[in-house]
Design a protein around this motif. Structure first.
Motif, mmCIF file in Angstrom:
data_model
loop_
_atom_site.group_PDB
_atom_site.id
_atom_site.type_symbol
_atom_site.label_atom_id
_atom_site.label_comp_id
_atom_site.label_asym_id
_atom_site.label_seq_id
_atom_site.Cartn_x
_atom_site.Cartn_y
_atom_site.Cartn_z
ATOM 1 N N LEU A 318 20.349 -82.755 -7.651
ATOM 2 C CA LEU A 318 21.788 -82.770 -7.907
ATOM 3 C C LEU A 318 22.526 -81.705 -7.102
ATOM 4 O O LEU A 318 23.635 -81.942 -6.620
ATOM 5 N N GLN A 319 21.913 -80.529 -6.954
ATOM 6 C CA GLN A 319 22.578 -79.442 -6.241
ATOM 7 C C GLN A 319 21.524 -78.477 -5.711
ATOM 8 O O GLN A 319 20.517 -78.209 -6.374
ATOM 9 N N VAL A 320 21.755 -77.952 -4.500
ATOM 10 C CA VAL A 320 20.833 -77.007 -3.880
ATOM 11 C C VAL A 320 21.641 -75.863 -3.270
ATOM 12 O O VAL A 320 22.625 -76.097 -2.552
ATOM 13 N N ASN A 321 21.195 -74.656 -3.525
ATOM 14 C CA ASN A 321 21.728 -73.473 -2.865
ATOM 15 C C ASN A 321 20.549 -72.618 -2.428
ATOM 16 O O ASN A 321 19.619 -72.385 -3.212
ATOM 17 N N TYR A 322 20.604 -72.167 -1.189
ATOM 18 C CA TYR A 322 19.488 -71.388 -0.664
ATOM 19 C C TYR A 322 20.029 -70.256 0.184
ATOM 20 O O TYR A 322 20.939 -70.447 1.000
ATOM 21 N N THR A 323 19.443 -69.088 -0.010
ATOM 22 C CA THR A 323 19.780 -67.916 0.787
ATOM 23 C C THR A 323 18.515 -67.419 1.455
ATOM 24 O O THR A 323 17.543 -67.058 0.775
ATOM 25 N N GLY A 324 18.517 -67.407 2.757
ATOM 26 C CA GLY A 324 17.338 -66.961 3.492
ATOM 27 C C GLY A 324 17.482 -67.238 4.965
ATOM 28 O O GLY A 324 18.347 -68.005 5.401
ATOM 29 N N SER A 325 16.596 -66.612 5.742
ATOM 30 C CA SER A 325 16.698 -66.724 7.191
ATOM 31 C C SER A 325 15.905 -67.895 7.748
ATOM 32 O O SER A 325 16.266 -68.456 8.779
ATOM 33 N N ASP A 326 14.824 -68.280 7.088
ATOM 34 C CA ASP A 326 13.986 -69.372 7.571
ATOM 35 C C ASP A 326 14.188 -70.622 6.714
ATOM 36 O O ASP A 326 14.908 -70.612 5.718
ATOM 37 N N SER A 327 13.488 -71.701 7.091
ATOM 38 C CA SER A 327 13.645 -72.994 6.420
ATOM 39 C C SER A 327 12.740 -73.094 5.202
ATOM 40 O O SER A 327 11.615 -72.580 5.186
ATOM 41 N N VAL A 328 13.234 -73.801 4.191
ATOM 42 C CA VAL A 328 12.423 -74.198 3.037
ATOM 43 C C VAL A 328 11.773 -75.535 3.360
ATOM 44 O O VAL A 328 12.448 -76.482 3.765
ATOM 45 N N GLN A 329 10.471 -75.608 3.178
ATOM 46 C CA GLN A 329 9.741 -76.854 3.394
ATOM 47 C C GLN A 329 9.537 -77.553 2.053
ATOM 48 O O GLN A 329 9.167 -76.922 1.062
ATOM 49 N N VAL A 330 9.775 -78.852 2.054
ATOM 50 C CA VAL A 330 9.581 -79.670 0.849
ATOM 51 C C VAL A 330 8.393 -80.575 1.105
ATOM 52 O O VAL A 330 8.420 -81.405 2.019
ATOM 53 N N LYS A 331 7.344 -80.425 0.288
ATOM 54 C CA LYS A 331 6.096 -81.130 0.515
ATOM 55 C C LYS A 331 5.663 -81.885 -0.726
ATOM 56 O O LYS A 331 6.108 -81.596 -1.845
ATOM 57 N N THR A 332 4.779 -82.832 -0.544
ATOM 58 C CA THR A 332 4.188 -83.562 -1.672
ATOM 59 C C THR A 332 2.698 -83.705 -1.430
ATOM 60 O O THR A 332 2.271 -84.051 -0.325
ATOM 61 N N PRO A 333 1.855 -83.386 -2.420
ATOM 62 C CA PRO A 333 0.400 -83.556 -2.259
ATOM 63 C C PRO A 333 0.002 -85.007 -2.501
ATOM 64 O O PRO A 333 0.514 -85.666 -3.398
ATOM 65 N N GLU A 343 -1.358 -82.541 1.983
ATOM 66 C CA GLU A 343 0.064 -82.376 1.731
ATOM 67 C C GLU A 343 0.863 -82.936 2.891
ATOM 68 O O GLU A 343 0.520 -82.732 4.053
ATOM 69 N N PHE A 344 1.926 -83.644 2.542
ATOM 70 C CA PHE A 344 2.820 -84.205 3.535
ATOM 71 C C PHE A 344 4.187 -83.546 3.380
ATOM 72 O O PHE A 344 4.696 -83.428 2.261
ATOM 73 N N THR A 345 4.745 -83.131 4.491
ATOM 74 C CA THR A 345 6.077 -82.545 4.466
ATOM 75 C C THR A 345 7.108 -83.655 4.433
ATOM 76 O O THR A 345 7.115 -84.537 5.310
ATOM 77 N N LEU A 346 7.968 -83.628 3.437
ATOM 78 C CA LEU A 346 9.014 -84.637 3.322
ATOM 79 C C LEU A 346 10.238 -84.260 4.157
ATOM 80 O O LEU A 346 10.772 -85.072 4.884
ATOM 81 N N PHE A 347 10.679 -83.007 4.036
ATOM 82 C CA PHE A 347 11.816 -82.563 4.837
ATOM 83 C C PHE A 347 11.919 -81.041 4.739
ATOM 84 O O PHE A 347 11.195 -80.401 3.965
ATOM 85 N N GLU A 348 12.802 -80.467 5.522
ATOM 86 C CA GLU A 348 13.096 -79.048 5.503
ATOM 87 C C GLU A 348 14.609 -78.852 5.403
ATOM 88 O O GLU A 348 15.378 -79.735 5.790
ATOM 89 N N PHE A 349 14.992 -77.685 4.895
ATOM 90 C CA PHE A 349 16.412 -77.366 4.900
ATOM 91 C C PHE A 349 16.592 -75.867 5.060
ATOM 92 O O PHE A 349 15.690 -75.062 4.761
ATOM 93 N N THR A 350 17.759 -75.499 5.568
ATOM 94 C CA THR A 350 18.090 -74.103 5.819
ATOM 95 C C THR A 350 19.237 -73.679 4.909
ATOM 96 O O THR A 350 19.775 -74.482 4.127
ATOM 97 N N GLN A 351 19.618 -72.438 5.042
ATOM 98 C CA GLN A 351 20.765 -71.950 4.289
ATOM 99 C C GLN A 351 22.015 -72.737 4.652
ATOM 100 O O GLN A 351 22.873 -72.997 3.802
#
Length: 1185
Positions: A318-333, A343-351
């Protein structure tokens, strides 16, 4: 040595039984491999069957087992009934007080079983009762049985073994579940290495089951820890041995629980919270989490989802907020095997991109967010069941970022189809589509559309790459085939940025640049993909521009008004012409601007008359908006056996230019009001198949823009056999222009295309729609009139962005055998003046049916009860599918349809071709001159819908004869097929007249062996003037209920229809002074296997009453019976033996009683019965003593 009543396993001794009702004298019992073919049974006492009203007991026992193989086990069966005593039974491993029977609920438990490998088991039974005594025979009873089971024993369906897994420090978590274990094993175990602790978290997916799962704190089934039960809240358990074993229930739903196995210190490493996960239950609940990674490394936050199905659940972000310099990886086992976890990476996102991920949907059982060092993630989400999913459009204003995932990616699975719309609300946007993986099976495809134009088309193979294009909206279609092979599905990342108002690019459409690799194949049907001009093309364009300027200068110098055209002028014109021609060929990405002159191909077919016959049964016949679409169609013929000449002649063959709109005005002869179908959102797979059948493969070139045209065509069909038919499939797509269509039989202006159904939405402005219709016909001639129009006067005949239509006709030959497609025929006459039919009763191989009135006028009355189903039924005023009259539409209210004939009428109705919900239409066919004869009104009938709505009727007959009043009861579903006739509840009856009113039931028109006498009138009961006040508040079953009012009589009714699934059947009947009624089984008089049994209670509230019961009909199947009880006596019994059935008819039973119980019992075997019908009367005669 093994004994079956109670086995004491000793070397030299034999079992002894304690006398009377006491505990077994020997309390140590032994088992070994020699007991594999017997069992040790333990009861409360040795003589428990005779132990009632005896002293309560406290007993202790121990069972010791010597296992030969380490995989061998004990199977324990258990049941109890502590209904009349306060008893407790403990079964432990003798090391602690953890009761292995802790899952017992209430005071009794049905037979259940489980396995254990505990070498010692301690049993402790205690009992007491407020009576001071116990009944060990039935109400203070337990039974435990122990059987030694060898590792490959035949008494179990799988191996007596556990599948072992290990959690490694590199993969410190797993979501291994019961459903992931194959039938070769009875469970699994998990352990850790390096003295790392093991922690188990669990949540129940469903709680409506009795599934019990035993957990042991060991690598085998020893050291019992606890039992998982779905109705008991459970959080976590930390192993004392760093290993846990789980047994799979023998007979239960293995998707009852969700597990998280983890090494807590490693799974939550570098997180500010050791609870770095959420079990997402219940579904649809909103969860929020804020978690921070330390500077020592990445932190993993896990979301676990599961559901009781074979589809992946959905995480709705519903909502995402992220503070950081590098990307967050979203994975599924994937794989569920913890050694190792894939594990497969679904997507990444940055600040920067995180805020744009609001309203994102991803599939998986476990979603891991890997947060970089010093990063902080705040996320709000909910879980959705696969069955509650909806295909949500992705929209944005200035920027959009997201992921598109097929429902099971990356698991190999069927039904992975995806159709996704991405749209910029503000206008033209620049899109980057990154295809991470598209596993396209045979006959599947991946298509990407920009503003409804095909940008890329991928076929069979594994595809990855990037496409860039400019468009307002993008549609991504991944078709894996509904019943096709397994595929790993689709994963796409996309980003869109608003770049300006919605203006066409220089190519006249969206631009697209595909890059990347692909092992799949492209079809080459890439529409207007951008190819960047090379330096050579740029120089060539500049050269021709210079040439154009030189030519224009020479023309101005030498051209004089008074001189004629000289050689210099001719030279200049030649230069100009060559320059323009060459400049037009400089770039393949530029589309010529619209001109008022039509393309030679964008014309109507010429000639416009076509013929088909039985020789076309294995080919086809198709018409398109203009002749350009059909130039390669060898089945379009202008005369028999001749192929239609290719288009391009530029002739219109004298086609009339008269105003065709005159034929498209609202029909004056139509019985249905004008209506436009509401927008329907059908299953995306079904609608996508219709898009898949697009005729782009028929294009000989890009469809040309042209002035809008109007075309008239006629098709003549020569039928070889009167039963032959023509199947029509018509579709029209309207977006930037509109095609108005009419298809008639050339005899009147009633169009067969008045009820096009809307299937799918697509288009440059989001307003395009595909309308479609399929049906059979036996019309000899068909006239098709098409008018296209737009606000600009120009039409683009493109099936994705213009006004495109297509008509397919195929000749269907009658086979002449018992399986041929045909029509059913029914007749109304003087003896059957009214009847009904439902399309559920029409066999699958029949196109429809006809109803004929042998005399008088035929009337059809129809009422729709499923307004949202958009079902239509063509109706023909003939004995076959000719002389089209109108269509029944499911979103219409009650409408009367009447034939034009006054002497003899007929209606033929066609079964819906796009599926049908049972009971959508309730149709009454009648001959009004016969049915309403001698009635004071011609409206002597009613369709009792909606259910639970009160209706009333007043009907009177003249002195000339009897009058019939008919009630049609709604079949909201195929209830008869489900084992129930519709229900009529009569609240009140008032009758005035000398003779009796006869009430009968009829099922309707059906030609089937299971209802051989469907139109036969079945007498239910009779009403006299004297008895009518006492016929109230009773229920009968039927489809058509007819009331025959004698001459000069008047009848008043109050009634309602009931829903089968929300109605209590056979409720108690209570009266004070007098009561008359009917007792009817739910499907009488039609055969049924399981639902005809009846139990009915009748009571006189004032005291003793005299009962007269007439058993009109009772079909007692083998080993069945009817029993009639009056107070405490059986007044009458009818029964059968195993030899055969028994039918009782018109038998009268009279007796006095206060309470009466009627039991019509049928055995639970596959032996059918036509059921029961009883008429009864009860009259109070005095006080009871």
């Amino acid at each position: 040595m093994a004994l079956t009543y109670l086995s004491y396993q000793q070397v030299t001794t034999t079992p002894t039984t304690a006398p009377s009702c006491s505990c077994f004298p020997q309390n140590e019992l032994f088992l070994n491999k020699s007991d594999a073919h017997s069992q040790l049974d333990l009861y409360v006492t040795p003589n428990y069957r005779s132990c009632y009203n005896t002293s309560c007991l406290n007993c202790t026992y121990k069972v010791r087992t010597q296992f030969f193989f380490k995989e061998d086990a004990i199977q324990i069966n258990y049941d109890n009934d502590f209904y009349e005593c306060d008893a407790q039974l403990l079964l432990t491993n003798c090391k602690n007080q953890r009761n292995m029977l802790e899952w017992m609920i209430d005071r009794n438990s049905y037979i259940d079983q489980f396995f254990t490998q505990e070498p010692e088991l301690c049993i402790n039974f205690t009992s007491r009762s407020y009576h001071g005594y116990c009944n060990f025979d039935r109400s203070c009873y337990f039974h435990l049985s122990f059987q030694y089971v060898r590792r490959n024993s035949e008494i179990i369906s799988n191996k007596l073994a556990l599948k072992h897994y290990t959690l490694q420090p590199t993969n410190p978590y797993s979501i291994l579940n019961l459903d992931d274990i194959t039938s070769d094993y009875i469970g699994f175990s998990i352990n850790t290495t390096g003295y790392n602790p093991l922690e188990l978290w669990s949540a129940g997916v469903i709680n409506r089951t009795t599934t019990k799962t035993f957990i042991y704190d060991a690598v085998n089934m020893t050291n019992y820890a606890f039992t998982l039960v779905p109705w008991k809240t459970f959080g976590s358990y930390r192993s004392q041995t760093n290993s846990l074993a789980v047994t799979v229930p023998e007979i239960a739903d293995t998707r009852t629980y969700q597990f998280l196995w983890r090494i807590p210190a490693l799974h939550s490493a570098n997180c500010n919270d050791t609870m770095n996960f959420d079990l997402l239950f219940p579904m649809n609940a909103t969860f929020s989490k804020t978690i921070v990674a330390s500077n020592f490394g990445s932190c993993m936050y896990s979301v676990l989802l599961d559901e009781n199905s074979y589809f992946l659940p959905i995480l709705h972000i519903l909502q995402v907020n992220y503070t950081g310099s590098d990307s967050v990886q979203v994975k599924t086992p994937i794989g569920f095997d913890p050694n190792p976890i894939l594990e497969f990476t679904l997507f990444e996102f940055t600040q920067d991109t995180a805020p744009y991920l609001a309203d994102t949907y991803v599939y998986g059982n476990m979603i891991n967010f890997v947060i970089p060092p010093l990063g902080q993630l705040s996320i709000t989400f909910t879980g959705l069941s696969y069955f509650n999913r909806t295909n949500v459009d992705r929209t944005f204003d200035d920027r959009g970022v997201g992921v598109i995932q097929s429902p099971a990616y990356p698991i190999a699975f069927r039904r992975q189809d995806v159709t996704q719309l991405i749209r910029c609300n503000k206008g033209l946007a620049s899109y980057t589509i990154n295809i991470v993986l598209a596993d396209i099976p045979r006959r599947g495809y991946l298509k990407i559309f920009g503003d409804s134009r095909l940008v890329q088309d991928y076929r069979k193979g594994r595809v990855n790459g990037t496409i860039s294009l400019n468009a307002t909206q993008v549609v991504i279609v991944f078709d894996a085939g509904l019943d096709g092979p397994r595929t790993n599905g689709l994963l796409i990342h996309y980003e869109g940025r608003f770049i300006g108002k919605n203006e066409m690019s220089s190519t006249g459409g969206p631009t697209g640049t595909p890059t990347g690799g692909s092992t799949g194949s492209r079809t080459g049907k890439t529409t207007n993909a951008t190819v960047q001009p090379s330096n050579t093309n740029g120089a060539l364009s500049g050269f021709y521009g210079t040439l154009w300027t030189l030519g224009l200068s020479l023309l101005l110098v030498y051209l004089k008004p008074m001189n004629s055209l000289n050689l210099s002028m001719l030279t200049c014109l030649l230069i100009l012409t060559l320059s323009q021609y060459a400049n037009g060929q400089a770039s393949s990405t530029t589309t010529s601007p619209l001109t008022p002159s039509p393309s030679p191909s964008c014309l109507c077919y010429s000639p416009n008359k076509f013929y088909i016959n039985s020789s076309d049964a294995f080919s086809g016949f198709s018409l398109y908006p203009t002749s350009i679409f059909g130039s390669g169609n060898n089945y379009v013929k202008s005369k028999p056996r001749k192929i239609l000449p290719k288009s391009g002649s530029g002739k219109n063959n004298g086609q009339e230019s008269k105003d065709v709109f005159a034929k498209l005005k609202p029909n004056k002869n139509r019985h249905l009001p004008e209506s436009t179908p509401e927008k329907a959102c059908l299953n995306q797979y079904q609608s996508q198949e219709k898009i898949n059948s697009s005729l782009i493969s028929h294009f000989d070139g890009e469809p040309q823009c042209s002035p809008c045209v109007s075309c008239n065509y006629t098709v003549h069909i020569d039928y070889y056999n009167p039963k032959d038919m023509v199947y029509l499939d018509f579709q029209v797509f309207n977006d930037n222009c509109t095609a108005y269509v009419s298809l008639t039989n050339c005899k009147n202006e009633i169009s067969l295309l008045d009820h096009l159904q809307q299937w799918y939405f697509l288009g440059g402005n989001g307003g395009g729609s595909l309308m479609e219709l399929q049906f059979y016909t036996q019309e000899t001639d068909l006239c098709l009139n098409v008018v296209t129009n737009s606000s600009s006067g120009m039409c683009d005949y493109n099936e994705f962005s213009g006004c495109y239509w297509k008509l397919d006709l195929s000749y269907e030959v009658s086979k002449g055998d018992e399986y041929e497609i045909g029509m059913m025929n029914f007749t109304l006459n003087n003896s059957i003046p009214i009847s009904t039919i439902d399309f559920d009763d029409i066999p699958y191989d029949q196109v429809g049916f006809s109803v004929t009135a042998s005399t008088g006028t035929l009337e059809l009355w129809s009422k729709s009860i499923w307004n949202e189903s958009y079902v239509f039924i063509p109706v023909y005023n003939a004995h076959n599918l000719t002389n089209y009259n109108t269509s029944l539409v499911s979103n219409q209210e009650e409408i009367k349809y009447q034939t034009l004939s006054t002497e003899q009428g007929v209606y033929t109705m066609q079964k819906p071709q796009n599926g049908y919900d049972g009971g959508t239409f309730h149709m009454l066919f009648r001959i009004p001159e016969v049915h309403a004869a001698n009635c004071n009104t011609t409206n002597n009938f009613n369709i009792a819908f909606p259910v639970n709505t009160s209706f009333s009727a007043s009907i009177a007959s003249t002195s000339n004869g009897s009058c019939m009043y008919t009630i049609l009861l709604p079949r909201e579903t195929n209830e008869f097929g489900d084992g129930a006739l519709p229900i009529l509840h009569i609240s009140n009856i008032t009758y005035r007249g000398n003779l009796s009113v006869k009430v009968s039931s009829e099922f309707g028109f059906v030609k089937s062996s299971w209802i051989p006498d469907s139109t036969k009138q079945i007498d239910l009961f009779q009403i006299s003037q004297d008895s009518s006040p006492y016929w109230n508040d009773f229920t009968i079953y039927g489809n058509l209920i007819n009331f025959i009012v004698p001459p000069g009589g008047s009848l008043n009714l109050a009634y309602d229809s009931r829903n089968l699934f929300s109605t209590y059947l056979n409720e108690d009947i209570v009266f004070a002074d007098r009561k008359l009624g009917v007792i009817q089984s739910i499907n009488y008089p039609f055969e049924d296997y399981y639902n005809q049994a009846v139990v009915q209670h009748i009571s006189c509230s004032k005291g003793i009453a005299r009962f007269n019961m007439t058993i009109n009909y009772a079909d007692i199947s083998p080993r069945g019976y009817i029993r009639i009880f009056g107070d405490d006596r059986m007044m009458k019994e009818y029964q059968t033996d195993c030899a055969g059935s028994k039918v009782v008819q018109n038998d009268v039973v009279s007796f006095d009683a206060t309470d009466v119980l009627i039991v019509f019992n049928l055995p639970k075997i596959r032996s059918s019965s036509k059921g029961l019908l009883i008429n009864y009367e009860g009259t109070y005669i005095g006080m009871s003593f």
